[in-house]
Design an enzyme around this catalytic site. Structure first.
Site, PDB file in Angstrom:
ATOM      1  CG  HIS A  34      -0.097   0.080   2.514  1.00  0.00           C
ATOM      2  ND1 HIS A  34       0.496  -1.037   3.066  1.00  0.00           N
ATOM      3  CD2 HIS A  34       0.238   1.122   3.322  1.00  0.00           C
ATOM      4  CE1 HIS A  34       1.149  -0.685   4.158  1.00  0.00           C
ATOM      5  NE2 HIS A  34       1.021   0.619   4.336  1.00  0.00           N
ATOM      6  CG  HIS A 116       7.258   4.739   0.679  1.00  0.00           C
ATOM      7  ND1 HIS A 116       6.904   5.739   1.558  1.00  0.00           N
ATOM      8  CD2 HIS A 116       7.390   3.619   1.439  1.00  0.00           C
ATOM      9  CE1 HIS A 116       6.840   5.260   2.779  1.00  0.00           C
ATOM     10  NE2 HIS A 116       7.122   3.958   2.736  1.00  0.00           N
TER      11      HIS A 116
END
Length: 170
Positions: A34, A116
């Protein structure tokens, strides 16, 4: 209860990240790959209601967008984390800013927001440098549509599950 807000990339990006996470991320089984939008925080029922109303409003004004992941990077020396980095972070930054205001404002963040997808964490310094040296030479060109965000909560066994999804409708 502990709540967090994330965007899940499409399955092919999760599969790519998970090929590394299986071995190098101790949180692999607790949450899918995620992009964190807001760090986890304890909320009361009233705070949860305010958060849901805010997320409904914020996502109504934001359109879906595509992210491109093009390299492996690290947060070393601040933390021993390897991650898939975004080619352009502007859209994720806008989403983060729209979410982290009003009732969800972050008063004292420990880090600068860097969108990220984590592929490894809690690594020893030697392991981090070895992996980073190998992975940064790989050619990575994957993209994913981001068309929703998820409000997650942590269960008693430490895993994360969706409380509610919010479509980007702008």
């Amino acid at each position: 209860m502990l709540y967090g807000i994330v965007a899940f990339p499409e399955k092919h990006v999760q599969d790519f990240a998970n090929s590394w996470r299986r071995r190098y991320d101790p949180h692999y089984s607790a949450i899918p790959a995620h992009l964190t939008l807001r760090e986890a925080q304890e909320w009361s029922d009233e705070e949860l209601q305010l958060a849901v109303a805010h997320l409904e409003q914020a996502t109504a004004a934001l359109p879906p967008f595509t992210i491109a992941l093009d390299r492996v990077s690290t947060f070393y020396p601040v933390s021993h984390v390897l991650y898939l980095a975004l080619q352009d972070t502007a859209a994720m930054q806008r989403l983060h800013e729209a979410i982290c205001c009003e009732p969800l404002a972050i008063t004292a963040s420990k880090y600068v927001y860097t969108p990220h997808v984590t592929i490894g964490q809690e690594l020893s310094a030697d392991e981090l440098h070895d992996l980073y040296g190998n992975l940064r030479m790989q050619s990575i060109h994957i993209s994913s549509k981001i068309d929703r965000i998820q409000l997650l909560y942590q269960t008693d066994n430490g895993s994360w599950t969706a409380f509610q999804s919010f479509l980007l409708r702008g």
